[in-house]
Design a protein around this motif. Structure first.
Motif, short mmCIF file in Angstrom:
data_model
loop_
_atom_site.label_atom_id
_atom_site.label_comp_id
_atom_site.label_asym_id
_atom_site.label_seq_id
_atom_site.Cartn_x
_atom_site.Cartn_y
_atom_site.Cartn_z
N MET A 51 -9.79 -17.54 -10.76
CA MET A 51 -8.91 -16.52 -10.22
C MET A 51 -9.64 -15.17 -10.23
N SER A 52 -9.49 -14.42 -9.16
CA SER A 52 -10.15 -13.12 -9.11
C SER A 52 -9.44 -12.15 -10.05
N LYS A 53 -10.14 -11.08 -10.40
CA LYS A 53 -9.55 -10.15 -11.36
C LYS A 53 -8.36 -9.43 -10.76
N ARG A 54 -7.38 -9.17 -11.62
CA ARG A 54 -6.18 -8.46 -11.20
C ARG A 54 -6.23 -7.06 -11.78
N LEU A 55 -5.86 -6.09 -10.98
CA LEU A 55 -5.93 -4.69 -11.38
C LEU A 55 -4.54 -4.09 -11.47
N ALA A 56 -4.38 -3.12 -12.39
CA ALA A 56 -3.09 -2.43 -12.52
C ALA A 56 -3.35 -0.94 -12.69
N VAL A 57 -2.47 -0.15 -12.07
CA VAL A 57 -2.52 1.30 -12.17
C VAL A 57 -1.09 1.82 -12.12
N ALA A 58 -0.87 2.97 -12.76
CA ALA A 58 0.47 3.54 -12.79
C ALA A 58 0.49 4.90 -12.10
N PHE A 59 1.66 5.25 -11.60
CA PHE A 59 1.91 6.54 -10.94
C PHE A 59 3.05 7.22 -11.67
N THR A 60 2.87 8.49 -12.03
CA THR A 60 3.95 9.24 -12.66
C THR A 60 4.06 10.60 -12.00
N GLY A 61 5.18 11.25 -12.29
CA GLY A 61 5.42 12.59 -11.76
C GLY A 61 6.91 12.83 -11.74
N ILE A 105 3.04 5.39 -3.20
CA ILE A 105 2.95 3.96 -3.55
C ILE A 105 3.15 3.10 -2.30
N LEU A 106 4.11 3.46 -1.46
CA LEU A 106 4.35 2.71 -0.22
C LEU A 106 3.12 2.73 0.68
N LYS A 107 2.53 3.90 0.85
CA LYS A 107 1.34 4.01 1.71
C LYS A 107 0.18 3.20 1.14
N VAL A 108 -0.04 3.32 -0.16
CA VAL A 108 -1.13 2.60 -0.82
C VAL A 108 -0.89 1.09 -0.71
N ALA A 109 0.34 0.65 -1.00
CA ALA A 109 0.65 -0.79 -0.96
C ALA A 109 0.44 -1.35 0.45
N ARG A 110 0.95 -0.64 1.47
CA ARG A 110 0.81 -1.13 2.85
C ARG A 110 -0.67 -1.24 3.24
N LYS A 111 -1.45 -0.24 2.87
CA LYS A 111 -2.87 -0.24 3.23
C LYS A 111 -3.61 -1.36 2.48
N LEU A 112 -3.31 -1.54 1.19
CA LEU A 112 -3.95 -2.61 0.42
C LEU A 112 -3.63 -3.98 1.02
N ILE A 113 -2.40 -4.15 1.45
CA ILE A 113 -1.97 -5.44 2.02
C ILE A 113 -2.57 -5.65 3.41
N ASP A 135 -4.90 -3.66 5.30
CA ASP A 135 -6.31 -3.35 5.59
C ASP A 135 -7.28 -4.06 4.65
N TYR A 136 -6.83 -4.35 3.42
CA TYR A 136 -7.73 -4.96 2.45
C TYR A 136 -7.38 -6.42 2.16
N GLY A 137 -6.26 -6.91 2.69
CA GLY A 137 -5.86 -8.29 2.48
C GLY A 137 -5.50 -8.62 1.04
N LYS A 138 -5.02 -7.63 0.31
CA LYS A 138 -4.68 -7.81 -1.11
C LYS A 138 -3.21 -8.20 -1.27
N PHE A 177 -0.91 -11.99 -7.82
CA PHE A 177 -1.14 -10.70 -7.17
C PHE A 177 -2.56 -10.26 -7.46
N ASP A 178 -3.04 -9.33 -6.65
CA ASP A 178 -4.37 -8.74 -6.88
C ASP A 178 -4.25 -7.38 -7.54
N ILE A 179 -3.25 -6.61 -7.11
CA ILE A 179 -3.11 -5.24 -7.61
C ILE A 179 -1.64 -4.98 -7.94
N LEU A 180 -1.42 -4.47 -9.15
CA LEU A 180 -0.08 -4.09 -9.60
C LEU A 180 0.01 -2.57 -9.59
N LEU A 181 1.03 -2.06 -8.89
CA LEU A 181 1.30 -0.63 -8.85
C LEU A 181 2.59 -0.39 -9.64
#
Length: 167
Positions: free
Chosen positions: A1-11, A21-29, A31-34, A94-98
């Motif tokens: 299994m490929s590595k899974r990454l996680a990052v958090a957003f606060t504010g 988060i929506l923009k990042v998620a859409r682009k990752l899915i 444009d990057y196939g994640k 999943f590949d990336i957790l936001l």
């Protein structure tokens, strides 16, 4: 299994966390196939996922852990707060957790601010995503905090690939 990454957003509320988060998620899915998973913290317990009177509400109202499945979606209702590892297991693939919110989680964190910065966030901040509504010279931003352009999704994604935690 490929590595899974996680990052958090606060504010603070209305800083643009969800939009980013929506923009990042859409682009990752797209444009990057994640495969992307998202966890949103609801500190005021405002989110409503079902309607009183419906079967799934009645099941959930018992206090049981409930999964409702249909041809197009599966929804999980829990009446207990979950730790990060428990939530990660629910997603399975999943590949990336936001993560939105949950500033006590041990994850690399992008803080989002416009107009002003609340210095209470400094101890939790690994990167600052903002726009030109902020004059950064007015703040004593801790060393080591990367400055990201909130309107440049590639900038944010590049930071995520370099700094996200492997989970």
């Amino acid at each position: 299994m490929s590595k899974r990454l996680a990052v958090a957003f606060t504010g603070p509320s209305n800083s643009g966390k969800t939009t980013l988060i929506l923009k990042v998620a859409r682009k990752l899915i797209h444009d990057y196939g994640k495969e992307v998973a998202i966890i949103k913290h609801d500190p005021k317990d405002k989110a409503r996922f079902d309607v009183e009177g419906k079967d799934s509400y009645k099941f959930s109202d018992t206090g049981a852990e409930v999964i409702v499945t249909s041809p197009n979606r599966t929804t999980y209702f829990s009446n207990r707060q979950k730790e990060l590892d428990e939530m990660v297991r629910l997603f399975d693939k999943f590949d990336i957790l936001l993560v939105e919110g949950l500033k006590n989680l041990p994850l690399p964190r992008i803080s989002i601010f416009r107009e002003f910065i609340d210095s209470d966030y400094f101890p939790y901040m690994n990167a600052l995503a903002t726009d030109d509504s902020l004059d950064l010279k007015e703040y004593d931003i801790p060393s080591g905090v990367d400055i990201l352009d909130i309107n440049n999704c590639e900038d944010v994604i590049s930071w995520i690939f370099k700094n996200a935690k492997e989970i």
